[in-house]
Structure formats: C-alpha cells, structure tokens
Design a protein around this motif. Sequence first.
Motif, mmCIF file in Angstrom:
data_model
loop_
_atom_site.group_PDB
_atom_site.id
_atom_site.type_symbol
_atom_site.label_atom_id
_atom_site.label_comp_id
_atom_site.label_asym_id
_atom_site.label_seq_id
_atom_site.Cartn_x
_atom_site.Cartn_y
_atom_site.Cartn_z
ATOM 1 N N CYS A 1 -7.317 2.315 2.648
ATOM 2 C CA CYS A 1 -6.679 2.753 1.246
ATOM 3 C C CYS A 1 -7.114 4.122 0.924
ATOM 4 O O CYS A 1 -6.207 5.005 0.325
ATOM 5 N N LEU B 1 0.712 -1.266 -0.038
ATOM 6 C CA LEU B 1 0.107 0.108 -0.027
ATOM 7 C C LEU B 1 0.849 1.236 0.189
ATOM 8 O O LEU B 1 1.596 1.539 0.979
ATOM 9 N N LEU C 1 -7.884 0.121 -3.369
ATOM 10 C CA LEU C 1 -9.186 0.559 -2.959
ATOM 11 C C LEU C 1 -10.231 0.052 -3.788
ATOM 12 O O LEU C 1 -11.278 -0.259 -3.448
ATOM 13 N N SER D 1 -2.824 2.935 -4.078
ATOM 14 C CA SER D 1 -3.853 2.648 -3.460
ATOM 15 C C SER D 1 -5.005 2.912 -4.259
ATOM 16 O O SER D 1 -6.043 2.264 -3.911
#
Length: 145
Positions: free
Chosen positions: A83, A45, A54, A50
Amino acid sequence: SGQLWESIDSQVTPENAMGLFALGELLEIRPLAARAFGFLETSVLTPETSARLLYAAARLARATPSSSSRGGGGSFDEPVARCMEVLRQGFEQVCSSPEDLDLLCRLPLDMLQPLLEADELEVLSEATVLEVARRLLRGRMRREE
C-alpha cells in the motif's frame, strides 16, 4: 472443497476482501490471507484506494500481536509495504482527496516519516509534501491561544 478459494471466489468483493484478508491473518489461515491479499492487489489497490487500505492494514498491524510473539505467525508487513508503494506512486492524487488526506494524516508517525522523506514520492512539487506536513502538525499539536 471447504478450504478451496474457488468455493468462495464468487462471493469475494472489493468491499469484503480486506475483511477476509484480516480474518485469514488473525486466524492464521495462510491460504485465505494470501488469496484475499492477491485479490486486493489485483482488483482493489489503486492510488484512489491506497490510503484507505493502508490505514486499515496499519490499524490491524498495531492491534495484533507481533509475528515473533506468535511463533512466526501472520504479519501485515506485506500489505502495508505494498500500500505504501502504491501510495508513493500516486501521492499527489491521494492528497487531492480530503478524505484520503485525513486518513493519511492519522497514520502513525513512524509510517509517515519515511513516506514523506522518500525520493520516489510522486508529487508535482514539494509544496504538496509541505502542505501534508503542515496539516499533520496542525492536527497533532495543541494550540495555545
């Protein structure tokens, strides 16, 4: 030893960690889900990843029964929130990648609205947020010509 993280630790990679996390959540194997998410947080991450993580977590969250209907079962709330936090911190960077911006614009509106409204959103100028909103509207509205 069949249920120890250490027995699969050497086989966990950035490419398969999200799948292991999803598998752990869906099968309600909490230790697997927790360790896989821990791996994702520490090794995968970043602002660059991200939007992809996500998007995957949001799709999994929407595709699975809620935790209340499963008697307190698994939840994708924690990975979605984490996220979102990393995305807010690297929003300008995420928006500079066409692929990540496309994924961002495909997120559900109930996720995008608080993200775009957040005071903590790291951008060089509000023009970045305006461009995302413009692209989002353009992509979701029907054009009459």
